[in-house]
Design a protein around this motif. Structure first.
Motif, PDB file in Angstrom:
ATOM      1  N   THR A   1      -2.664   2.439   9.009  1.00 31.97           N
ATOM      2  CA  THR A   1      -2.875   2.293   7.562  1.00 31.97           C
ATOM      3  C   THR A   1      -3.498   0.936   7.266  1.00 31.97           C
ATOM      4  O   THR A   1      -4.454   0.835   6.491  1.00 31.97           O
TER       5      THR A   1
ATOM      6  N   TYR B   1      -5.822   5.469  -0.037  1.00 34.97           N
ATOM      7  CA  TYR B   1      -4.736   4.490  -0.007  1.00 34.97           C
ATOM      8  C   TYR B   1      -4.682   3.760  -1.343  1.00 34.97           C
ATOM      9  O   TYR B   1      -5.704   3.350  -1.873  1.00 34.97           O
TER      10      TYR B   1
ATOM     11  N   TYR C   1      -7.133   0.955   8.199  1.00 38.70           N
ATOM     12  CA  TYR C   1      -7.925   1.734   7.236  1.00 38.70           C
ATOM     13  C   TYR C   1      -8.118   0.981   5.924  1.00 38.70           C
ATOM     14  O   TYR C   1      -9.186   1.033   5.320  1.00 38.70           O
ATOM     15  N   VAL C   2      -7.060   0.332   5.475  1.00 38.71           N
ATOM     16  CA  VAL C   2      -7.161  -0.383   4.193  1.00 38.71           C
ATOM     17  C   VAL C   2      -8.150  -1.550   4.308  1.00 38.71           C
ATOM     18  O   VAL C   2      -8.940  -1.787   3.401  1.00 38.71           O
TER      19      VAL C   2
ATOM     20  N   VAL D   1      -3.677   0.605  -3.094  1.00 38.27           N
ATOM     21  CA  VAL D   1      -3.269  -0.796  -2.934  1.00 38.27           C
ATOM     22  C   VAL D   1      -2.662  -1.244  -4.260  1.00 38.27           C
ATOM     23  O   VAL D   1      -3.370  -1.376  -5.249  1.00 38.27           O
TER      24      VAL D   1
ATOM     25  N   VAL E   1       0.839  -1.196   0.000  1.00 36.97           N
ATOM     26  CA  VAL E   1       0.000   0.000   0.000  1.00 36.97           C
ATOM     27  C   VAL E   1       0.876   1.249   0.000  1.00 36.97           C
ATOM     28  O   VAL E   1       1.858   1.324   0.741  1.00 36.97           O
TER      29      VAL E   1
ATOM     30  N   LEU F   1     -11.310  -6.046  -1.177  1.00 38.69           N
ATOM     31  CA  LEU F   1     -10.648  -4.776  -1.526  1.00 38.69           C
ATOM     32  C   LEU F   1     -11.424  -3.950  -2.544  1.00 38.69           C
ATOM     33  O   LEU F   1     -11.266  -2.740  -2.603  1.00 38.69           O
TER      34      LEU F   1
END
Ligand code: ADP
Ligand code: MG
Ligand code: MG
Length: 249
Positions: A42, A53, A45-46, A55, A9, A68
Motif C-alpha cells: 500500500t 487509496y 502504491y501510494v 490519503v 491511508v 500526493l
C-alpha cells in the motif's frame, strides 16, 4: 530525498497506514521488512500514485515538494519508479518499442531531445548485457509469456534506462531463483548513486545479503515501528515479527 510525514491511508472503511513516518535520503538504500498484510505494498502504491487509496492525512515530499496531488505519470517524470508491481502485458508491442517510448516520454517531459534509434540501441544493448537479457527477448511482446524472473529483469532494465531519482522495489525476491536474484541485485547495486534513493521492501533477510541496505525499518500495523542498520534484519530473521505485531492474529 523522500520524506513521508504522518501518512494515514484507508481503503474504503479500512485504515491501512496509520501515521507512517519515513525518510530516505539521496544515496540511501532503505529496506522495509514486515509481516504480510501490514501495508508495505500500500505504501509503495501510494507513493507512486495508484488510485483507490484514500490519503486522509500526511504528506509525501520528494525534494521538498508534496507529490500526493500529482498523477502517476507526473510522479514518474519527477523520477519516482515503482518496480515489480505492474507486470503489464502488452500484446503486439515489442518490448524494445515500449522501452524506447518510455525513455523518450521521460526525455520529453524533462525538455530533453528524444533519442534516435541508433543511440537507443546502443544504450539498451549495454544495459541488457549487464542484466543477462538476450536481445531476442526484447523483440517479443512486453511481458507476454515472460517468466517471473524475466519480468523482474525487464523491470530492472526499465529502471536502468529511466535512471529514477527514487526507486521502490516491492518483493524483489519473490519468484526469483538464486541466479536471477543475484543478477537483479547486481542491477540494482549498479544503479546506486549519491543522488538516487531506494526503498527495498522484502520479507526475507536473504535479499539484503545482495542489496546491502544502509537502514532497515520494521513496519507493522501500518507504521514504522523500529529503525536500525543491517543488523536489525538479521535480528528479525531469528525472532520474527512477534515483538511488533502483539497478539498473534
Ligand atoms: P503488505 O504488502 O504489507 O503485505 P498490503 O499493503 O498488500 O500489505 O495490504 C495491507 C492490507 O490492506 C491487507 O490487509 C490487505 O488485505 C488490504 N488491502 C490491500 N489492498 C486492498 C484493496 N484493494 N481492498 C481492500 N483491502 C485491501
Ligand atoms: Mg502482501
Ligand atoms: Mg506487499
Amino acid at each position: 530525498m523522500i520524506e513521508i510525514k504522518n501518512l494515514h491511508v484507508s481503503i474504503g472503511e479500512r485504515k491501512i497506514l496509520d501515521g507512517l513516518n519515513l525518510t530516505v535520503k539521496d544515496g540511501e538504500v532503505a529496506a522495509i521488512m514486515g509481516p504480510n498484510g501490514t501495508g508495505k505494498s500500500t505504501l509503495s502504491y501510494v507513493i507512486s500514485g495508484r488510485e483507490g487509496y484514500d490519503v486522509t492525512e500526511g504528506e509525501v515530499l520528494l525534494d521538498g515538494e508534496n507529490i500526493l496531488g500529482l498523477e502517476p505519470h507526473e510522479r514518474a517524470a519527477k523520477g519516482v519508479f515503482l518496480a515489480f508491481q505492474y507486470p503489464v502485458e502488452i500484446p503486439g508491442v515489442a518490448t524494445m518499442t515500449f522501452l524506447k517510448a518510455a525513455v523518450n516520454a521521460q526525455r520529453r517531459s524533462r525538455g530533453e531531445e528524444e533519442l534516435q534509434t541508433p543511440d537507443f540501441m546502443k544504450l539498451i544493448r549495454e544495459a541488457s548485457t549487464k542484466l543477462g537479457i538476450n536481445m531476442d527477448m526484447l523483440k517479443r511482446a512486453l511481458n507476454v509469456g515472460f517468466s517471473g524472473g524475466e519480468k523482474k529483469r525487464m523491470d530492472i532494465l526499465q529502471m536502468s534506462l529511466l535512471q529514477p531519482k527514487f526507486g521502490i522495489l516491492d518483493e524483489t525476491d519473490s519468484g526469483l531463483d538464486i541466479d536471477a536474484l543475484r543478477i537483479v541485485s547486481e542491477g540494482v547495486n549498479a544503479l546506486r548513486s549519491p543522488n538516487r534513493g531506494f526503498l527495498v521492501i522484502t520479507h526475507y533477510q536473504r535479499l539484503l545479503d545482495y542489496i546491502k541496505p544502509d537502514t532497515v525499518h520494521v513496519m507493522a500495523k501500518g507504521k514504522i515501528q523500529k529503525t536500525g542498520g543491517p543488523e536489525l534484519a538479521l535480528e528479525l530473521e531469528k525472532s520474527g515479527y512477534r515483538d511488533y505485531v502483539g497478539e498473534a492474529a
